[in-house]
Design a protein around this motif. Structure first.
Motif, mmCIF file in Angstrom:
data_model
loop_
_atom_site.group_PDB
_atom_site.id
_atom_site.type_symbol
_atom_site.label_atom_id
_atom_site.label_comp_id
_atom_site.label_asym_id
_atom_site.label_seq_id
_atom_site.Cartn_x
_atom_site.Cartn_y
_atom_site.Cartn_z
ATOM 1 N N VAL A 76 1.154 4.522 2.164
ATOM 2 C CA VAL A 76 0.038 5.254 2.759
ATOM 3 C C VAL A 76 0.260 5.327 4.271
ATOM 4 O O VAL A 76 0.880 4.445 4.864
ATOM 5 N N PRO A 77 -0.225 6.392 4.942
ATOM 6 C CA PRO A 77 -0.180 6.429 6.402
ATOM 7 C C PRO A 77 -1.035 5.313 6.967
ATOM 8 O O PRO A 77 -2.069 4.950 6.383
ATOM 9 N N ALA A 78 -0.619 4.739 8.094
ATOM 10 C CA ALA A 78 -1.277 3.534 8.597
ATOM 11 C C ALA A 78 -1.616 3.642 10.072
ATOM 12 O O ALA A 78 -0.867 4.225 10.859
ATOM 13 N N GLU A 126 -4.408 13.661 2.835
ATOM 14 C CA GLU A 126 -4.499 12.492 1.972
ATOM 15 C C GLU A 126 -5.964 12.243 1.639
ATOM 16 O O GLU A 126 -6.863 12.730 2.319
ATOM 17 N N ASP A 142 0.621 -0.157 0.327
ATOM 18 C CA ASP A 142 -0.606 -0.698 -0.213
ATOM 19 C C ASP A 142 -0.311 -1.283 -1.595
ATOM 20 O O ASP A 142 0.000 -0.550 -2.535
ATOM 21 N N ARG A 164 0.152 -1.142 10.341
ATOM 22 C CA ARG A 164 1.465 -0.503 10.228
ATOM 23 C C ARG A 164 2.491 -1.527 9.768
ATOM 24 O O ARG A 164 2.419 -2.714 10.111
ATOM 25 N N TYR A 197 3.640 3.937 8.688
ATOM 26 C CA TYR A 197 3.209 3.811 7.302
ATOM 27 C C TYR A 197 3.051 2.342 6.917
ATOM 28 O O TYR A 197 3.582 1.440 7.574
ATOM 29 N N ASP A 198 2.328 2.139 5.817
ATOM 30 C CA ASP A 198 2.180 0.816 5.224
ATOM 31 C C ASP A 198 2.346 0.946 3.723
ATOM 32 O O ASP A 198 2.215 2.047 3.160
ATOM 33 N N ASN A 229 -3.499 -6.102 4.154
ATOM 34 C CA ASN A 229 -3.834 -4.924 3.374
ATOM 35 C C ASN A 229 -5.313 -4.634 3.578
ATOM 36 O O ASN A 229 -6.168 -5.466 3.285
ATOM 37 N N SER A 245 -6.076 3.942 3.873
ATOM 38 C CA SER A 245 -5.064 4.477 4.785
ATOM 39 C C SER A 245 -5.720 5.050 6.030
ATOM 40 O O SER A 245 -6.954 5.166 6.115
ATOM 41 N N ASN A 305 -7.259 8.816 0.491
ATOM 42 C CA ASN A 305 -7.135 7.411 0.099
ATOM 43 C C ASN A 305 -8.299 6.546 0.568
ATOM 44 O O ASN A 305 -8.236 5.323 0.467
ATOM 45 N N GLU A 362 -2.591 14.730 -2.545
ATOM 46 C CA GLU A 362 -1.547 13.814 -2.071
ATOM 47 C C GLU A 362 -0.155 14.419 -2.212
ATOM 48 O O GLU A 362 0.214 14.930 -3.277
#
Length: 243
Positions: A97-99, A47, A90, A104, A87-88, A157, A53, A49, A230
């Motif tokens: 996105v991975p968190a 990723e 955004d 999370r 994950y979260d 966020n 993330s 980001n 991505e």
């Protein structure tokens, strides 16, 4: 989601009946031609980001496969790999996105079902086998709200422009957005290619390794403005096959 599972079962059934001999003797011949494998892998989800993330997820995965031999060169294989990650959603990027733990929202269990022809080459007889394959996989994700978080908690966020973190949404709403994102737009469709080698180890057992790459075909039609890397995935793993 139910429609996806029905389609998956239909594809599996059509593949099975296409190669399944008829009659009791045919069933015996069919199952004797199946090789079963178990596999442990490490999956890499690149990723780009920035602070939006967590770093690139590097995830352990367990899985297995069943391979039906058509002849010495070609087999048809069905595989399954299982992984998990937090994950979260955004709201600034409008995507999942991975968190890290502090951001999370959901815990996702990915079940990656693969269907592929496998070409097997034995340049030195029974000393080793080279495998080359490619096909279509489906990441059928099971999504849970993250542990230790209530649905009505305020969602934060990490890229909020005011740095307060609050997005105006709840964790429950963000978790629903994650489910919607992963299960819409065909974001569960991943063509893939791979290769590996197997070496005889014990009577009826071979040990080997796999290298695989998955491609986010869904990017062709979703129209999202995503970083180049991505959605791609890569994996390395070791496997034991029972002949």
């Amino acid at each position: 989601m139910k429609r996806v599972f029905r389609r998956g079962l239909l594809c599996a059934a059509l593949t099975l009946f296409a190669v399944l001999p008829l009659g009791a003797q045919g069933f015996k011949t069919f199952f004797s031609a199946i090789d079963w494998s178990i596999r442990g892998s490490v999956l890499f989800f690149p990723e780009d980001n920035g602070v939006a993330s967590a770093p690139m997820p590097i995830l352990p995965s367990l899985g297995g496969s069943a391979s039906y031999s058509l002849n010495n060169l070609l087999a048809l294989e069905m595989s399954l790999d299982i992984y998990g990650n937090t994950y979260d959603y955004d709201y600034n990027l409008e995507r999942v996105v991975p968190a890290n733990d502090e951001f999370r929202t959901s815990f996702v269990i990915g079940t990656v079902w693969g269907f592929q022809p496998v070409f097997r080459f034995r340049p030195m007889g029974d000393k080793f086998t080279i495998r080359a394959y490619g096909g279509l996989s489906f990441d059928l994700r099971i999504i849970f709200r993250a542990y230790g978080i209530d649905a009505d908690e305020a969602h934060t966020n990490s890229t909020d422009p005011e740095h307060s973190g609050y997005t105006g949404h709840t964790v429950g709403e963000a978790s629903k957005e994650i489910t919607r994102y992963f299960w819409s737009g065909g974001r569960w469709i991943f063509p893939f290619i791979g290769g590996g080698m197997d070496f005889p180890a014990f009577e009826g057992i071979t040990l080997g390794f796999d290298i695989r790459a998955w491609f986010p075909m869904w990017r062709l039609w979703t129209g999202e403005d995503l970083p180049v890397i991505e959605g791609f995935r890569f994996g390395v793993g070791f496997r034991a096959t029972f002949l």
